[in-house]
Design a protein around this motif. Structure first.
Motif, PDB file in Angstrom:
ATOM      1  N   ILE A 161       0.159  -0.813  -0.071  1.00 22.18           N
ATOM      2  CA  ILE A 161      -0.229  -0.159   0.059  1.00 22.18           C
ATOM      3  C   ILE A 161       0.490   1.247   0.286  1.00 22.18           C
ATOM      4  CG2 ILE A 161      -1.926   1.105   1.593  1.00 22.18           C
ATOM      5  CD1 ILE A 161      -2.533  -1.065   2.761  1.00 22.18           C
ATOM      6  N   GLY A 162       1.757   0.965   0.639  1.00 21.73           N
ATOM      7  CA  GLY A 162       3.253   2.411   0.916  1.00 21.73           C
ATOM      8  C   GLY A 162       3.157   2.133  -0.681  1.00 21.73           C
ATOM      9  N   THR A 163       3.384   1.691  -1.650  1.00 21.04           N
ATOM     10  CA  THR A 163       4.101   2.210  -3.190  1.00 21.04           C
ATOM     11  C   THR A 163       3.164   2.494  -3.933  1.00 21.04           C
ATOM     12  OG1 THR A 163       2.966   0.016  -4.095  1.00 21.04           O
ATOM     13  CG2 THR A 163       5.403   0.339  -3.156  1.00 21.04           C
ATOM     14  N   THR A 164       1.668   3.225  -3.712  1.00 24.27           N
ATOM     15  CA  THR A 164       0.860   4.466  -3.546  1.00 24.27           C
ATOM     16  C   THR A 164       1.667   6.016  -3.800  1.00 24.27           C
ATOM     17  OG1 THR A 164      -1.325   3.230  -2.457  1.00 24.27           O
ATOM     18  CG2 THR A 164      -1.308   5.099  -3.006  1.00 24.27           C
ATOM     19  N   MET A 165       2.359   6.174  -3.296  1.00 22.37           N
ATOM     20  CA  MET A 165       2.891   7.518  -3.142  1.00 22.37           C
ATOM     21  C   MET A 165       3.158   7.592  -4.187  1.00 22.37           C
ATOM     22  SD  MET A 165       6.299   9.127  -3.117  1.00 22.37           S
ATOM     23  CE  MET A 165       7.294   8.083  -1.895  1.00 22.37           C
ATOM     24  N   LEU A 166       4.040   6.469  -5.385  1.00 23.56           N
ATOM     25  CA  LEU A 166       4.492   7.198  -6.250  1.00 23.56           C
ATOM     26  C   LEU A 166       3.026   7.588  -7.100  1.00 23.56           C
ATOM     27  CD1 LEU A 166       6.881   3.679  -6.644  1.00 23.56           C
ATOM     28  CD2 LEU A 166       7.474   6.100  -5.931  1.00 23.56           C
ATOM     29  N   ARG A 167       2.387   7.621  -7.334  1.00 28.52           N
ATOM     30  CA  ARG A 167       0.855   7.385  -8.135  1.00 28.52           C
ATOM     31  C   ARG A 167       0.723   8.136  -7.455  1.00 28.52           C
ATOM     32  NH1 ARG A 167      -3.144   2.457  -9.810  1.00 28.52           N
ATOM     33  NH2 ARG A 167      -4.029   3.194 -11.838  1.00 28.52           N
ATOM     34  N   LEU A 168       0.718   9.046  -6.920  1.00 28.28           N
ATOM     35  CA  LEU A 168      -0.323  10.133  -6.625  1.00 28.28           C
ATOM     36  C   LEU A 168      -0.797  12.131  -6.936  1.00 28.28           C
ATOM     37  CD1 LEU A 168       0.026  10.073  -2.147  1.00 28.28           C
ATOM     38  CD2 LEU A 168      -2.037   9.598  -3.414  1.00 28.28           C
ATOM     39  N   GLY A 169       0.351  11.395  -8.005  1.00 28.39           N
ATOM     40  CA  GLY A 169       1.009  12.500  -8.532  1.00 28.39           C
ATOM     41  C   GLY A 169      -0.751  12.650  -9.684  1.00 28.39           C
ATOM     42  N   PRO A 170      -0.757  14.203 -10.560  1.00 32.72           N
ATOM     43  CA  PRO A 170      -1.736  14.115 -11.614  1.00 32.72           C
ATOM     44  C   PRO A 170      -1.753  13.166 -12.895  1.00 32.72           C
ATOM     45  CG  PRO A 170      -0.792  16.331 -11.064  1.00 32.72           C
ATOM     46  CD  PRO A 170      -0.200  14.870  -9.977  1.00 32.72           C
ATOM     47  N   TRP A 171      -2.676  12.911 -13.094  1.00 32.09           N
ATOM     48  CA  TRP A 171      -2.751  12.372 -14.327  1.00 32.09           C
ATOM     49  C   TRP A 171      -3.932  12.257 -15.479  1.00 32.09           C
ATOM     50  CZ3 TRP A 171      -6.409   8.073 -15.968  1.00 32.09           C
ATOM     51  CH2 TRP A 171      -6.457   7.163 -17.093  1.00 32.09           C
ATOM     52  N   ASP A 172      -3.213  12.533 -16.504  1.00 28.33           N
ATOM     53  CA  ASP A 172      -4.001  13.714 -17.629  1.00 28.33           C
ATOM     54  C   ASP A 172      -4.643  11.862 -18.572  1.00 28.33           C
ATOM     55  OD1 ASP A 172      -5.578  14.337 -19.682  1.00 28.33           O
ATOM     56  OD2 ASP A 172      -3.491  15.616 -20.545  1.00 28.33           O
ATOM     57  N   ASP A 173      -6.225  11.825 -18.157  1.00 28.92           N
ATOM     58  CA  ASP A 173      -7.207  10.761 -19.100  1.00 28.92           C
ATOM     59  C   ASP A 173      -6.813  10.591 -20.452  1.00 28.92           C
ATOM     60  OD1 ASP A 173      -8.723  12.419 -18.753  1.00 28.92           O
ATOM     61  OD2 ASP A 173      -9.851  11.887 -17.944  1.00 28.92           O
TER      62      ASP A 173
END
Length: 790
Positions: free
Chosen positions: A201-213
């Motif tokens: 769950i901690g690796t969620t940190m890497l994916r928290l940034g904005p994302w253009d769909d």
């Protein structure tokens, strides 16, 4: 989003004055030997060496080594330390600092009555053991890692399960997880030996940034996502602006574009679970279990598709034959129109004898209620049906199944039964669902080449690079990472390097963040920038001693909290005395405790605590406080993704409020809630008119002032004097002065008369009194003393 200016394009044509003596070729070992001494000798790039605790001329107030460093600095400046804060002020300070909530009256009375030398120490230990400690300090960390629960951009779609990371951080702080492990799980919780759902769950940190769909260029967007990870990890864990070397060698720091490419290559194998514009979560757990689960589900999915396709084909054959024989037609209520091969079946159907009554209905009754377009879709061969026809038939699935079974012969009905049984068996064999989280994943132990991009353009690949670390921080390139069955091992190698005993930055950066939140500013005031362009430490010896102590103490964060808040430096009064500098900017470190305004979330929580409405329920998906329609209509899709929670849920602690990138809660936004586009090292503190408008006129504050007044009526005795005393103690942890008490009582009397006169309808004295009391509570909750950590 703030980025290096070079990424706008025009600055790239300038020639950088680089601190790098020479570029390394692809096969040349790299390391600090390539960097000019003037750059590599920067203080933060040097190994961490534990300094001696300074001796003092007068060590009477040196409670712990922190005080020795602080007092030594004051002695050098010829200044005397500020006297200690009074005990009530100190108690409110440490409560708001460690758990983000004011003390209760019972807690205040107990502390004031305890005159033992260890009274404050016992309070600190108690606060650090409370679950509210993790909620308070997790919010500081969430700023640094740009936490949000949506993607940003126009649609600002949901990041499913992102809240699990917030709860993971809270739990990590409460459990006093060692910082080296805390760091490792965020970078590589899936690559660690014994990886589990909890570590991943901690690796969620890497994916928290904005994302253009809906990116204009998918390749560029992919590398923008990796750039976000490069920037966040370098700033968060090392306090370095490595991102600025994306397009060219860093113009001020000893980082090359190759350093950037090596760092980016660490994260390049990561895959984003997504489907078209949908941003997906993913199963987590021991990697072998996840792989087995996904393989099982994939096999069952394929089998289910095959069975349903066979069922659909059989139903089509049955209906096609029945239609040709005139046994399938539209009813009178739904006349047939365009079903191929069925245009003239209505009369034929009427001429047929009634069906076997054991079926429970005639053939005309069987098709009753099916519109002509449904019958037309039924007649089309399954493989040739368009999307509209597929959706239409799915809508009428239950009735069509019944029709096909009624029209089938014995052999067909037997196969239908068998298929139904196989489909149900297929469903029954699905394993229980695994926990999901918002994480990236890697596909295996190998990954293709990474490159330096000319001017940062991923469409212009240049020299190939291997994953690695900035040259200025290593003596030689790292050994190749050790891959696992399911990943390259690159991120775990990074985590091990960052938490090695000889890393010069990791411990310094973290203890500086702790000092920042206890004392108002970091010892290095640019908490995300320890590089050449960052601020110099106000006391490097103190910083290095703290960092050394942090590592020696097993990277335990609570131990460092305890050390800092039990120091005399922390217990100082916030007033300036005659011996301190004339302005705060001129004050040496530790000259006094500098007052500072509470962050938006802590202020909201303190208001809810004072009013008696605070809900301390912990964990789970985010809650949605009420937001006015006018604010919701500022979205591109007004109200989308924000449905107000019930009042009890909405009154939970602010750390649990849903963080929507394009729709910050107004009470948070006006008090400088940080941008979630990138790492926030320290919040801006502004003083602007909308703050007063929001907290004097807003619906939330008026509701809480009314609840506060009701609480005072319930608990504060039968007269206003007792209620005012209780209000001061609840809100400010002190008694009102005689002058304050007299002024408030006079205000209440005048206000009650005015309210009674202003209302067109008669008001009872009790109602008018409550409204007057609410007006006083509104003022108290808006006072500087309430809003500031003194």
């Amino acid at each position: 989003m703030r980025r290096c200016l070079c990424q706008s394009g025009w600055l790239c044509v300038l020639l950088a004055v680089s601190a790098v003596a020479a570029r390394a070729t692809a096969d040349e070992p790299y390391g600090r030997h390539q960097i000019e001494p003037s750059a590599r000798d920067h203080w933060s790039f040097q190994p961490l060496v534990r300094p001696d605790v300074p001796a003092l001329k007068d060590g009477a107030r040196a409670e712990n080594p922190i005080d020795a460093f602080v007092l030594a600095g004051l002695e050098r400046a010829g200044l005397a330390p500020t006297p200690p804060a009074d005990r009530a002020t100190l108690l409110r300070r440490v409560y708001l600092d460690l758990i983000g909530l004011p003390p209760t009256l019972a807690e205040l009375d107990a502390f004031l009555a305890d005159t033992s030398a260890t009274a404050f120490e016992h309070v600190v230990d108690d606060l650090l053991a409370r679950p509210q400690y993790g909620e308070r300090w997790a919010r500081h960390w969430l700023d640094v890692v740009r936490y949000a629960e949506t993607n940003g951009y126009e649609r600002d779609g949901l990041k499913p399960q992102a809240w699990r990371y917030r709860d993971w951080v809270i739990d990590a702080f409460n459990a006093d997880q060692p910082y080296d492990q805390f760091l490792t799980e965020q970078l590589a919780g899936d690559e660690e030996p014994g990886a589990s759902a909890a570590t991943q769950i901690g690796t969620t940190m890497l994916r928290l940034g904005p994302w253009d769909d809906e990116p204009a260029d998918a390749l560029v967007d992919r590398y923008d996502q990796l750039d976000d990870i490069v920037a966040t990890t370098a700033a968060t864990f090392m306090g370095l602006t490595l991102r600025c070397a994306r397009c060219h060698d860093h113009k001020f720091e000893p980082f090359t574009q190759k350093d950037y490419a090596r760092w980016q290559a660490i994260f390049a194998p990561l895959k984003r679970p997504q489907k078209d514009r949908a941003d997906l979560d993913r199963e987590i757990g021991p990697p072998a279990e996840v792989a087995a689960y996904l393989a099982t589900v994939k096999g069952l999915d394929a089998q289910g598709v095959r069975l349903r396709e066979e069922l659909t084909a059989l139903e089509w054959q049955i209906c096609k034959l029945a239609s040709a024989e005139g046994r399938l037609a539209a009813s009178a209520e739904a006349p047939a129109a365009s079903a191929p091969g069925a245009a003239a079946t209505g009369q034929a159907a009427k001429s047929q004898p009634a069906a076997d009554k054991t079926s429970g209905e005639t053939s005309a009754e069987t098709s009753k209620g099916l519109p002509a377009d449904v019958l037309a879709a039924v007649a089309v061969e399954p493989a040739k049906r368009n999307d509209a026809q597929v959706k239409l038939l799915a809508k009428h699935r239950t009735k069509l199944t019944a029709i096909a079974r009624d029209l089938a012969n014995d052999s067909q009905r037997e196969r239908l039964d068998a298929l139904d049984s196989e489909i149900q068996s297929n469903k029954d064999h699905y394993p229980p669902p695994m926990t999901k989280a918002y994480v990236w994943y890697e596909e295996g132990p190998t990954f293709g080449a990474s490159h330096i991009f000319r001017r940062g353009d991923p469409r212009a690949a240049g020299e190939e690079v291997l994953s690695g670390f900035p040259a200025v921080l290593v003596d030689r390139p790292p050994l190749p990472p050790l891959p696992t069955t399911y990943s390259t091992g690159r991120r775990l190698q990074l985590a091990r390097w960052l938490t090695s005993s000889d890393h010069p930055l990791t411990a310094r950066v973290m203890v500086n963040r702790l000092w920042q939140h206890h004392f108002g500013d970091g010892i290095v005031a640019t908490e995300n920038d320890f590089g050449v362009m960052g601020a110099a430490p106000s006391d490097q010896a103190l910083l290095d001693w703290l960092a050394s102590e942090f590592v020696a103490g097993g990277w335990r964060i609570k131990r460092m909290h305890r050390l800092m808040v039990l120091s005399e430096a922390y217990r100082m009064a916030s007033i300036q005395n005659s011996s301190t500098a004339e302005t705060a900017s001129e004050e040496p470190l530790g000259a006094r405790f500098r007052p500072r305004r509470l962050e938006a979330e802590a202020l909201r929580d303190a208001i809810l605590a004072a009013s008696g409405q605070l809900n301390l329920a912990a964990g789970g998906p985010g809650v949605f406080p009420k937001i006015s329609r006018e604010v919701l209509e500022t979205q591109s899709r007004p109200g989308d993704g924000w449905t107000a929670s019930d009042p009890i849920q909405a009154a939970r602690r602010s750390v649990y409020v849903f963080v929507k990138r394009t729709l910050p809660v107004p009470e948070f936004e006006v008090l400088d809630f940080p941008s979630t586009e990138e790492s926030c090292e320290q919040r801006v503190v502004s003083t602007v008119a909308p703050q007063a408008l929001t907290f004097l006129n807003g619906e939330f504050i008026h509701e809480q002032a009314h609840s506060f007044a009701q609480r005072l009526v319930r608990e504060g005795g039968g007269n206003n004097a007792d209620r005012v005393v209780r209000a001061y103690r609840l809100a400010l942890a002190r008694l009102p002065s005689d002058r304050e008490l007299a002024a408030v009582l006079a205000f209440l009397a005048t206000q009650q008369q005015q309210i009674t006169a202003d209302f067109k309808e008669p008001l009872s004295p009790e109602t008018a009194q409550l409204k007057a009391l609410a007006a006083f509570c509104l003022v108290l909750l808006n006072s500087n003393e309430f809003a500031y950590l003194q």
